[in-house]
Structure formats: structure tokens, C-alpha cells
Design an enzyme around this catalytic site. Sequence first.
Site, mmCIF file in Angstrom:
data_model
loop_
_atom_site.group_PDB
_atom_site.id
_atom_site.type_symbol
_atom_site.label_atom_id
_atom_site.label_comp_id
_atom_site.label_asym_id
_atom_site.label_seq_id
_atom_site.Cartn_x
_atom_site.Cartn_y
_atom_site.Cartn_z
ATOM 1 N N TRP A 207 -77.325 -30.668 -4.139
ATOM 2 C CA TRP A 207 -77.656 -31.098 -5.496
ATOM 3 C C TRP A 207 -78.810 -30.243 -6.014
ATOM 4 O O TRP A 207 -79.781 -30.014 -5.299
ATOM 5 C CB TRP A 207 -78.060 -32.567 -5.509
ATOM 6 C CG TRP A 207 -76.937 -33.477 -5.110
ATOM 7 C CD1 TRP A 207 -76.474 -33.701 -3.851
ATOM 8 C CD2 TRP A 207 -76.140 -34.272 -5.990
ATOM 9 N NE1 TRP A 207 -75.428 -34.584 -3.877
ATOM 10 C CE2 TRP A 207 -75.200 -34.958 -5.183
ATOM 11 C CE3 TRP A 207 -76.112 -34.474 -7.363
ATOM 12 C CZ2 TRP A 207 -74.255 -35.830 -5.715
ATOM 13 C CZ3 TRP A 207 -75.178 -35.346 -7.898
ATOM 14 C CH2 TRP A 207 -74.263 -36.005 -7.087
ATOM 15 N N ARG A 220 -77.629 -39.347 3.157
ATOM 16 C CA ARG A 220 -76.871 -39.571 4.382
ATOM 17 C C ARG A 220 -76.034 -40.825 4.206
ATOM 18 O O ARG A 220 -76.519 -41.861 3.775
ATOM 19 C CB ARG A 220 -77.810 -39.739 5.578
ATOM 20 C CG ARG A 220 -77.080 -39.935 6.911
ATOM 21 C CD ARG A 220 -78.059 -40.098 8.074
ATOM 22 N NE ARG A 220 -78.815 -38.884 8.317
ATOM 23 C CZ ARG A 220 -80.120 -38.765 8.121
ATOM 24 N NH1 ARG A 220 -80.813 -39.794 7.647
ATOM 25 N NH2 ARG A 220 -80.743 -37.637 8.378
ATOM 26 N N PHE A 222 -73.476 -44.041 5.465
ATOM 27 C CA PHE A 222 -73.683 -45.025 6.516
ATOM 28 C C PHE A 222 -73.044 -44.626 7.842
ATOM 29 O O PHE A 222 -73.451 -45.075 8.900
ATOM 30 C CB PHE A 222 -73.140 -46.401 6.080
ATOM 31 C CG PHE A 222 -71.645 -46.514 6.063
ATOM 32 C CD1 PHE A 222 -70.952 -46.889 7.201
ATOM 33 C CD2 PHE A 222 -70.926 -46.258 4.906
ATOM 34 C CE1 PHE A 222 -69.583 -47.014 7.180
ATOM 35 C CE2 PHE A 222 -69.561 -46.375 4.883
ATOM 36 C CZ PHE A 222 -68.880 -46.754 6.026
ATOM 37 N N HIS A 230 -82.718 -35.080 1.360
ATOM 38 C CA HIS A 230 -83.823 -34.269 0.847
ATOM 39 C C HIS A 230 -83.891 -34.258 -0.682
ATOM 40 O O HIS A 230 -84.989 -34.175 -1.253
ATOM 41 C CB HIS A 230 -83.719 -32.843 1.406
ATOM 42 C CG HIS A 230 -84.020 -32.776 2.869
ATOM 43 N ND1 HIS A 230 -83.263 -32.070 3.771
ATOM 44 C CD2 HIS A 230 -84.993 -33.398 3.609
ATOM 45 C CE1 HIS A 230 -83.762 -32.219 4.997
ATOM 46 N NE2 HIS A 230 -84.808 -33.023 4.916
ATOM 47 N N TYR A 257 -76.289 -37.016 -11.458
ATOM 48 C CA TYR A 257 -76.816 -38.282 -10.968
ATOM 49 C C TYR A 257 -78.230 -38.486 -11.478
ATOM 50 O O TYR A 257 -79.031 -37.549 -11.505
ATOM 51 C CB TYR A 257 -76.836 -38.304 -9.442
ATOM 52 C CG TYR A 257 -77.191 -39.657 -8.861
ATOM 53 C CD1 TYR A 257 -76.227 -40.652 -8.750
ATOM 54 C CD2 TYR A 257 -78.489 -39.937 -8.443
ATOM 55 C CE1 TYR A 257 -76.541 -41.893 -8.226
ATOM 56 C CE2 TYR A 257 -78.819 -41.174 -7.915
ATOM 57 C CZ TYR A 257 -77.836 -42.153 -7.808
ATOM 58 O OH TYR A 257 -78.152 -43.380 -7.304
ATOM 59 N N TYR A 259 -81.526 -40.510 -10.629
ATOM 60 C CA TYR A 259 -82.163 -41.296 -9.573
ATOM 61 C C TYR A 259 -82.861 -42.523 -10.152
ATOM 62 O O TYR A 259 -82.826 -43.600 -9.558
ATOM 63 C CB TYR A 259 -83.168 -40.428 -8.809
ATOM 64 C CG TYR A 259 -82.499 -39.370 -7.961
ATOM 65 C CD1 TYR A 259 -81.930 -39.702 -6.741
ATOM 66 C CD2 TYR A 259 -82.427 -38.044 -8.392
ATOM 67 C CE1 TYR A 259 -81.299 -38.745 -5.961
ATOM 68 C CE2 TYR A 259 -81.797 -37.087 -7.620
ATOM 69 C CZ TYR A 259 -81.234 -37.436 -6.409
ATOM 70 O OH TYR A 259 -80.608 -36.484 -5.648
ATOM 71 N N CYS A 333 -65.034 -58.494 2.603
ATOM 72 C CA CYS A 333 -65.200 -58.646 4.053
ATOM 73 C C CYS A 333 -66.356 -59.581 4.382
ATOM 74 O O CYS A 333 -66.347 -60.235 5.428
ATOM 75 C CB CYS A 333 -65.389 -57.287 4.718
ATOM 76 S SG CYS A 333 -66.691 -56.278 3.987
ATOM 77 N N HIS A 794 -69.622 -52.476 5.308
ATOM 78 C CA HIS A 794 -68.506 -53.289 5.788
ATOM 79 C C HIS A 794 -69.017 -54.335 6.774
ATOM 80 O O HIS A 794 -69.956 -54.089 7.530
ATOM 81 C CB HIS A 794 -67.477 -52.374 6.470
ATOM 82 C CG HIS A 794 -66.210 -53.072 6.857
ATOM 83 N ND1 HIS A 794 -65.450 -53.786 5.969
ATOM 84 C CD2 HIS A 794 -65.571 -53.154 8.059
ATOM 85 C CE1 HIS A 794 -64.394 -54.274 6.592
ATOM 86 N NE2 HIS A 794 -64.453 -53.908 7.858
#
Length: 834
Positions: A207, A220, A222, A230, A257, A259, A333, A794
Site C-alpha cells: 500500500w 496480517r 488471522f 507496516h 483505504y 485508516y 457461527c 470464525h
Amino acid sequence: MTEVSEILKSVLSTIRVPRPGDRVHKDECAFSFASPESEGGLYVCMNSFLGFGSKYVERHHAKTGQRAYLHITRTRKTQKEDDSNSGSGDPPKKKPTRLAIGIEGGFDVEQEQYQEEVKLVLFPDRQEVTSDDLASMPDVVRERVSLSMAGLQAADSVSHTLQVQQWDGEVRQESKYAAELKQLDNGVKIPPCGWKCEVCDLQENLWMNLTDGKVLCGRRYFDGSGGNNHALLHYQQTGYPLAVKLGTITPDGADVYSYDEDDMVLDSKLPEHLSHFGIDMMTMEKTERTMTELEIAVNQRVGEWEVIQESGTTLRPLWGPGLTGMKNLGNSCYLNSVMQVLFTIPDFQTKYVSNIDKIFNEAPSDPTQDFKTQVAKLGYGLLSGEYSKPAPDPGDDPNSSTEPRGDQVGIAPRMFKALVGRGHPEFSTNRQQDAQEFLLHFINMVERNCRSGMNPSEAFRFLVEEKIVCQQSQKAKYTQRVDYIVQLPVPMDQATNMEELQEAERHREEAESSGAPPSAAPRAKIPFASCLAALSEPETLTDFWSSAVQAKTTATKTTRFASFPDHLVIQIKKFTFGLDWVPKKLDVSIDVPDTLDLSALRAMGQQPGEELLPEVAPLPLMTPDVEVKAPVLDDSTVSQLCEMGFPLEACRKAVYYTGNTGIDAAMNWVMGHMEDPDFSAPLVLPGSSSAPGTTPTESLPEEHLVTIVSMGFSRDQATRALRATNNVLERAVDWIFSHLDDLESMDVSEGGRSGGGSEASREPPPGPHVHDGTGKYELFAFISHMGTSTMCGHYVCHIKKDQQWVIFNDQKVCASEKPPKDLGYLYFYRRVVE
């Protein structure tokens, strides 16, 4: 056919044509999970438009006298041909290209292709009438019946409308920063390719910040994939809000995006913003998957065994009673896991499944809106085994015999989810939710719907005793409150592998400084005993207002169990906030034991020779029938709460209801009552009029008092609840459950359990009834969460059945090989009877 024609003439007035707004239940039986695809099909009443399976349609006919039903059956088409070359002449199914439901390019609502057959059936003799039969009947009969049948076929079913509404996840809003975005003149120029993260050299999921041109890796995910956060860290350090995903830039646009707005956004000046850093949008080509494409890929993978625990082993599918899977209705779930566990508990089985015939016989005219009926239906569906059958493979011939897959037919709890989520801002949506919050929401609904008779939520209910000791006077104050879940803190400083964690942190810092990619961090190992100790150790209150010394001083607060429930729920508080207030999940492994003895944490009450703090006046809701003078509130505590952004009246109530005992107690009250409908309403003192036209001495409806008392509350508490809500029963019940802390605190101070005297001479505590017994427990279930937040990821649950751990992952039910008991989120224990 003349006889059938005469019957139709006689019942013609009961046959209705659906109108806009009518609720048509043509996909699911009101009393079971039978559907048009089930054996026997579905019968839709042509008057009420309720659906019934073959097992329950006779019951509805006998109860209502309704004779005309539309019988719908669906059979799955054989799909032997390759998906790309359908032999039926139908066009091949397209893969979804848009993150949407029910619109062009989105996910197909119909997961499988069915052939549908409809006909009119007349009860009690089940005489069948087809469209061809109608053609020979009188015009008045043919027209009315044909219109009703066509209307029912064309109408959207309630489940379709509620669960699969047209939704477009790609609709984005213009960012508030786009028009006036600040861009630095720092000479940075970005090449058209060959990008890598400026911190860790990652070459994908990159990005570019639109303010300073920094190229950094994304978040990152899940499952450990994605980036190293970063780009997010850069925003947290600089506040530069917008970033564009490199590789998604084309002449038509790109992924942008925000933030600060925490969402994908539109940037109407994107060509200008890119040009600032030397990027010609018109010449760029797409080389990376967009965020929409990534989300679509994730949605197509949902339910795959590889993304949950025990993915490294081949698990044996299980079938039979109590081993029924539940379909994921789209991020449901959390609901599936909670309900699987609850119907393992005898109290819920007895209340709803053992009495199912009585519940169904007493159901109202529209059972789809009746709480007891829908809970009983769900419980029977899970426990009976009727739906615990292998799901057919869409590519197989329905008549062929093949090795069963892990998926089950299972049940789809659409009616249940719609009912328990109705009116709730979160549970009425298709977004992921916190399983713990849903458990408490459902318990609250059970409480409100069990005003007489057995209340299964009592299995979880217990009393907590809080003892506060003024360190200056050494006098004590005892209060009690009702709770249903024990929340265990996670003391990270107690990790047994602290050296390993510190070493990993040093490596991470070195990797960041050198630009090398960081290695995977080890998981912190926390002893369960340390979590329990953190819960039970005395807490220091530095700003406690002591009624003994009439000043602020230091006090200690100790929390103990005043009663032990039959079933104990423990929540591991894995979700927290960092120093930057960004929510995060603690990656911890806790050695949760199979057996638990909490006997040492039982409350002892007032000790011989121990002096109590003088009561603080006025006590909350103390004397509703006498005039009360205006309270003297601690202005400094009120001001501190107001400075945190809470409404003035809410702050005044917090200080009032906690008896000027300090900022900590007031803050706890605020956090516990933020959802109250009267949270920001002016403080109404006991004995004052709660609404225009009411007076403290106004007579109360005796039947309302009896109803609330039958729920386990005292008559005095019922009186206070009705006075606070202008004698409206429904509001009074809601009010009493949202003020349990206040009622319990007040009752204890009036001489409840915490008073002196021997155990035998004490009166049972007023208020909700609690079960009590030994504090020894054994683990029988736990719910695990995968993901970075309770609002994503989940849930699955593991339940011990006949000494065998079983994993329930939506429609998959299998014998567990290595139950990950150290990684759970909610743990369920049952009392060990000695």
C-alpha cells in the site's frame, strides 16, 4: 372432481391471495426444519401463509379448521455434466466477481438447482388438485385459487427476505479526506513496478500512502498470511489517512483505504493524487487481487476444514442424536456454537425439548414469532438426530450410494436467528458477533420469557460478593450482584516462557531496524492459576469515598463467590486494547484444567468483630413511598465522568447509585448501564414522580406484581420496577434486569446475606433465585475463536459427549483428535456431584 369443486367453493373465503407485506413461509416449517426439499415436502396454509411439514400439517388443520394448503416439493437436479458445459441447456454457473448477494455478479442465492412441483391439497382427506384439474372448475373457483397459488409461488419467503437480502459489499463512500488531502512535496516518485515494503522487503499486499508516498505492507490476516502491518503502523505514527493498494491501479480506479474511517473508500481526485508521485493512472495495469476479490475468495473458503483447529488430521464424521450440524447463514457461527453447547445442558433440554408437545400445542396463531416454540424447535432439531445425515454431494446422482462426506444435511436456524435478533442493532444483521455477548443476550431473552415455571438460565446464575475495606478505618462494606459469566483476566507478565517472548521481541525490533522480514512470534504460555489469582487478588481503590471518615481514602476490594452455579461459564479476556486504543487479540495458550475446585473462593460474609461502614444516604431505590431530599453528589467524580464524554445525567446517576464511593465504582456503573434505555434520562429519585400523571402512592396492578414475583424477585423489587416504568409490565421486566446490580446492592445493605449471624440463621437473599452447591467442576465444552477480533473470523465449539470430545464446525460434526483446550475463548464447566 365435482366433489372437490364443491369443497373449494365452500372454503373459497379462506383462500387468500398474498399482498405486499404479507409474511410467506414457504421454505421452512413453523415447528420443524422440514422444507420443500424434505421427504413429504412443505404445506403452505393458503390463509395464514404459514408453512408446515407433513408431520405438523394435520395438527394445524385440526386446530384451525383450515383445509386448503399449497403443497410444494423440490427435487435436486442431477449435475453429472461439467460445470462449464451444462447438458440441461442452462448456461454454466459463473463464479462470483462482485462482493454482493442477489445482484448481477454476486453470490448466487440458490446454492443448488431444484425442480419444483406445486399442487393444492385439501384436508382432512388430502385430496390433490393440480393446475390441470382447476381448468375444468367454475370460473370463480379457478380464478381465486389460481391467483392464490401464483401469488404464493411468486412471493419472496420470509427466510429469503431476512437472510439473503440484496446486499452489495462494494458500495463505497467518498472519503472525507479526498477533496483536501495534504500531499508532501518530498520528491518521492514511485516506479510502475518492482515495489517492495520499505520496512520488511515484502513484495505483495503493498500500500502506498497518498500523503508521503511511503510504500508499506498491509495487515496480517488471522491465518498468518497477508502483510506485517507496516502500513497501519505508519498511519498510527503519522496520522496520514489514505493509502492505495499498488497493483490494483487501472484506468478505471483502484483500491483506496481510509485508516481513520476504517473502510474502503472512494477518492474522486485519485488521478491527481497518484500523479503527485509520478504514477500515470491511465497506463497502469492490474497485477494484484483487489480487496473485493480477496474477500470473495475468503467467502468461498468459509467452512473449509483447513482454516480451523485440527486441520492437520483426518477427522471421523459423526452422525446421530445430539450430533447435528448447523448451517452457517452468513457469519452465524457464533450463534451455532453457543446453541450447540446450551442444548448439551439438561436444564435447557428439559425446559424446551422434553415439553415440546405441550409447547407446540399452546403455541399462538403465528408460532414463527413465539420464543418458546422456536427455541424448542431448535433444541429438538439438534437433539433428535433427524437431521444428522450426510449431505448429498451436488455432483452426485441423488439415488447413487457414495461414501458420505463430512458435511451434514443439518439444520438452518433462520426463524430462530430472525426472532432472537429482532430489534437488536447487531444480532439482527449478518455481521460476525461476539459469542459471549450473544450468550448473555440469549440468557436475557430466556429470563424474560420464563416468568413462571422452570427457568433454565438459573443453571448459570450466581451471586458475587464484593467486600470493600476502608484502609483508614478498617471498616467494611459488603455488596452482592448477580452474574452469569466469570471473566478471567490474562496476566501477560505471568507467562512461563517470558525469556522466549523477550528474545522474540528483540529479534523483531532488530528485523524492523534492518528491514528484514520478522519471524513468527511465539505464543505466550499463561498458567490458568495465574488468571484465577488475578481475578481473586485484592484490588486497590485509590479514590474511595469512605463514609466512616467522611473523606476520600484508599480501600481494597475483594471479589468472591456468594454462590456456585450448577454450570460455570468462564470467559478468557483475550480481546483488549493496546496503548494506541487499537483493539487486539492476545495470542496466548492457557493450560485450562479438566477439573476445577473453586471452594477457596467462596465468600464468607461479615466476620465476627468486623465493623461495617456506615450506610451512605441516600441508598438507591430505598424508600419509594416517602419524600426524598436531593442527594449530595461528589462533584469531582461527576466532573471526571463528564470529561470522559458521558452525558451529565448518566454521570449523576452513576455517582448516586454507587453512593459517592469513588470514580472506579461510578465508572463500573456507567459501563454496566450504557445500554439502558434511560441511560441519559434525568435522575429520578425514589419517591418522586417517574412520569407525568403518576404519584408514588399510585396503586399497582396486582397481576403485574404477581408476574414479576413469580420470576423469583421480591415483592418490594417488583414494586420498585413498576413504579420506575409507569406500571408497564414489559418495561418493568426490562428495567429490573438492567438494574440487578442496584437492587442486589440495596437488598444486601438492608440485611441480606452479608449481615451478621450464623449461616443457619440467615435469610435467603432476595431477588433472583440461585442454585448453590460445591465449587468443584469438570470441563464439558469450550468455544474457540479464530481471527483478530470478535467481529471477524470464525467460531467452533468442542463438546464432550460420552467421554469423547466432538468438534462442531457449523455443518461438520466430527470426533476430535486433539481438542485445543488451551486456545479456547469460552469454557463451560458442570458441577461435580460428590
